[in-house]
Motif scaffolding. Sequence first.
Motif, PDB file in Angstrom:
ATOM      1  N   VAL A 294       0.870  -1.170   0.000  1.00  0.00           N
ATOM      2  CA  VAL A 294       0.000   0.000   0.000  1.00  0.00           C
ATOM      3  C   VAL A 294       0.912   1.227   0.000  1.00  0.00           C
ATOM      4  CG1 VAL A 294      -1.789   1.283   1.219  1.00  0.00           C
ATOM      5  CG2 VAL A 294      -1.815  -1.223   1.242  1.00  0.00           C
ATOM      6  N   VAL A 295       0.832   2.002  -1.057  1.00  0.00           N
ATOM      7  CA  VAL A 295       1.729   3.136  -1.242  1.00  0.00           C
ATOM      8  C   VAL A 295       0.942   4.429  -1.133  1.00  0.00           C
ATOM      9  CG1 VAL A 295       3.300   4.298  -2.850  1.00  0.00           C
ATOM     10  CG2 VAL A 295       3.258   1.794  -2.726  1.00  0.00           C
ATOM     11  N   CYS A 296       1.462   5.360  -0.358  1.00  0.00           N
ATOM     12  CA  CYS A 296       0.864   6.687  -0.254  1.00  0.00           C
ATOM     13  C   CYS A 296       1.645   7.643  -1.157  1.00  0.00           C
ATOM     14  CB  CYS A 296       0.894   7.187   1.185  1.00  0.00           C
ATOM     15  SG  CYS A 296       0.241   8.868   1.393  1.00  0.00           S
ATOM     16  N   VAL A 297       0.917   8.346  -2.005  1.00  0.00           N
ATOM     17  CA  VAL A 297       1.524   9.362  -2.866  1.00  0.00           C
ATOM     18  C   VAL A 297       0.884  10.708  -2.522  1.00  0.00           C
ATOM     19  CG1 VAL A 297       1.876  10.166  -5.223  1.00  0.00           C
ATOM     20  CG2 VAL A 297       1.983   7.713  -4.711  1.00  0.00           C
ATOM     21  N   ILE A 298       1.720  11.710  -2.288  1.00  0.00           N
ATOM     22  CA  ILE A 298       1.250  13.061  -1.986  1.00  0.00           C
ATOM     23  C   ILE A 298       1.581  13.935  -3.200  1.00  0.00           C
ATOM     24  CG2 ILE A 298       1.356  15.004  -0.390  1.00  0.00           C
ATOM     25  CD1 ILE A 298       2.513  13.054   1.698  1.00  0.00           C
ATOM     26  N   PRO A 299       0.607  14.163  -4.092  1.00  0.00           N
ATOM     27  CA  PRO A 299       0.889  14.977  -5.282  1.00  0.00           C
ATOM     28  C   PRO A 299       0.949  16.450  -4.915  1.00  0.00           C
ATOM     29  CG  PRO A 299      -1.402  14.286  -5.285  1.00  0.00           C
ATOM     30  CD  PRO A 299      -0.772  13.655  -4.072  1.00  0.00           C
ATOM     31  N   ALA A 300       1.918  17.158  -5.469  1.00  0.00           N
ATOM     32  CA  ALA A 300       2.072  18.577  -5.138  1.00  0.00           C
ATOM     33  C   ALA A 300       2.594  19.334  -6.347  1.00  0.00           C
ATOM     34  CB  ALA A 300       3.032  18.742  -3.961  1.00  0.00           C
TER      35      ALA A 300
ATOM     36  N   LEU B  26       6.817   3.318 -10.118  1.00  0.00           N
ATOM     37  CA  LEU B  26       7.009   2.331  -9.050  1.00  0.00           C
ATOM     38  C   LEU B  26       6.978   0.901  -9.564  1.00  0.00           C
ATOM     39  CD1 LEU B  26       4.811   3.980  -6.260  1.00  0.00           C
ATOM     40  CD2 LEU B  26       7.317   3.880  -6.359  1.00  0.00           C
ATOM     41  N   GLY B  27       6.304   0.655 -10.665  1.00  0.00           N
ATOM     42  CA  GLY B  27       6.267  -0.691 -11.233  1.00  0.00           C
ATOM     43  C   GLY B  27       5.233  -1.583 -10.577  1.00  0.00           C
ATOM     44  N   ASP B  28       5.431  -2.902 -10.679  1.00  0.00           N
ATOM     45  CA  ASP B  28       4.453  -3.876 -10.198  1.00  0.00           C
ATOM     46  C   ASP B  28       4.563  -4.075  -8.683  1.00  0.00           C
ATOM     47  OD1 ASP B  28       3.645  -4.257 -12.824  1.00  0.00           O
ATOM     48  OD2 ASP B  28       5.124  -5.859 -13.161  1.00  0.00           O
ATOM     49  N   GLY B  29       3.617  -4.846  -8.151  1.00  0.00           N
ATOM     50  CA  GLY B  29       3.663  -5.214  -6.744  1.00  0.00           C
ATOM     51  C   GLY B  29       2.919  -4.270  -5.825  1.00  0.00           C
ATOM     52  N   VAL B  30       2.127  -3.349  -6.400  1.00  0.00           N
ATOM     53  CA  VAL B  30       1.367  -2.393  -5.596  1.00  0.00           C
ATOM     54  C   VAL B  30      -0.090  -2.859  -5.517  1.00  0.00           C
ATOM     55  CG1 VAL B  30       0.579  -0.005  -5.401  1.00  0.00           C
ATOM     56  CG2 VAL B  30       2.896  -0.492  -6.227  1.00  0.00           C
ATOM     57  N   GLU B  31      -0.595  -3.019  -4.309  1.00  0.00           N
ATOM     58  CA  GLU B  31      -1.997  -3.416  -4.120  1.00  0.00           C
ATOM     59  C   GLU B  31      -2.930  -2.234  -4.335  1.00  0.00           C
ATOM     60  OE1 GLU B  31      -5.132  -4.685  -0.591  1.00  0.00           O
ATOM     61  OE2 GLU B  31      -3.000  -4.510  -0.128  1.00  0.00           O
TER      62      GLU B  31
ATOM     63  N   ALA C 268      -8.164   6.153  -2.480  1.00  0.00           N
ATOM     64  CA  ALA C 268      -7.426   4.888  -2.586  1.00  0.00           C
ATOM     65  C   ALA C 268      -7.850   4.245  -3.898  1.00  0.00           C
ATOM     66  CB  ALA C 268      -7.744   3.958  -1.418  1.00  0.00           C
ATOM     67  N   TYR C 269      -6.882   4.003  -4.788  1.00  0.00           N
ATOM     68  CA  TYR C 269      -7.184   3.489  -6.122  1.00  0.00           C
ATOM     69  C   TYR C 269      -6.706   2.055  -6.288  1.00  0.00           C
ATOM     70  CZ  TYR C 269      -6.460   8.566  -6.976  1.00  0.00           C
ATOM     71  OH  TYR C 269      -6.444   9.934  -6.913  1.00  0.00           O
ATOM     72  N   ARG C 270      -7.466   1.267  -7.042  1.00  0.00           N
ATOM     73  CA  ARG C 270      -6.945   0.015  -7.554  1.00  0.00           C
ATOM     74  C   ARG C 270      -5.999   0.345  -8.714  1.00  0.00           C
ATOM     75  NH1 ARG C 270      -9.687  -3.647  -4.780  1.00  0.00           N
ATOM     76  NH2 ARG C 270     -11.894  -3.284  -4.295  1.00  0.00           N
ATOM     77  N   PRO C 271      -4.867  -0.348  -8.834  1.00  0.00           N
ATOM     78  CA  PRO C 271      -3.884   0.001  -9.868  1.00  0.00           C
ATOM     79  C   PRO C 271      -4.455   0.034 -11.280  1.00  0.00           C
ATOM     80  CG  PRO C 271      -2.851  -1.412  -8.247  1.00  0.00           C
ATOM     81  CD  PRO C 271      -4.315  -1.364  -7.893  1.00  0.00           C
TER      82      PRO C 271
END
Length: 266
Positions: free
Chosen positions: A3-9, A92-97, A197-200
């Motif tokens: 589970v990756v958190c991205v903070i867009p700015a 980031l590539g694969d492996g992100v839920e 929270a998005y599905r890839p």
Amino acid sequence: MSVVCVIPARFASTRYPGKPLAELRGATGESRSLIERSWRAACEVDQFDAIYVATDDDRIAEAAKAFGADVLMTSDTCRNGTERCAEALGLLGDGVEMVVNLQGDAPLTPPWFLVALIEGLRSDSQAALATPILRCDGETLAALKADRAAGRVGGTTAVCDSEKHALYFSKEVIPYTAQDYAPDAETPVFHHVGVYAYRPWALHAYPDWSVGPLETLEGLEQLRFLEAGHKVRCVEVEARGRKFWELNNPEDIPRIESMLSEMGLP
């Protein structure tokens, strides 16, 4: 699966240029930038396997690295935070839920909002993404109406169906209610908390979908999912005594600083 958190700015905001670097003073009198406060909010969530600030601006990148954040440099062609998160996911590539988009203007987001968001998407296989909603009390509803009466574009409201799938999001105050409410009374209006929270698969597809008339009119990125026919899960969260407000305009700084002081947040 992470589970990756991205903070867009981004620096070049139309309504508030340089907003991520705006300084906010907390209860101790210490001043921190908006982007740092948003990053600190993300750091309170144990469920995140990684946290990144995603930006196209060297000033924001340097500031983020200075307070300890990991940074992903994205292009200046991203039209909104969701497109920036999609580009970050590609890096980031694969492996992100799932990817959690904690927008860089939400420093008051408590950790349990984000935990509930993650759990909400996991529990709803129909949804392409999930987003939190918070039932307004009379005080918050009055503040939303005051912004609109003054011609300011402030918080966003959400309307859902009986299964908590979004019907619509608007910068107007919906649903309409003529009733007056006591400051601490519950109201039928839900404040949309600008976190996703998005599905890839949905995030990868998003930049290729057409920008529809509703997204264009409202300026709300989440409407692209609805216009493309995908379900958005609304996860109702509880304030637990915490105040919530996003920094949309310079006039919001005193309001947020007052909330930080009132809640004893440094």
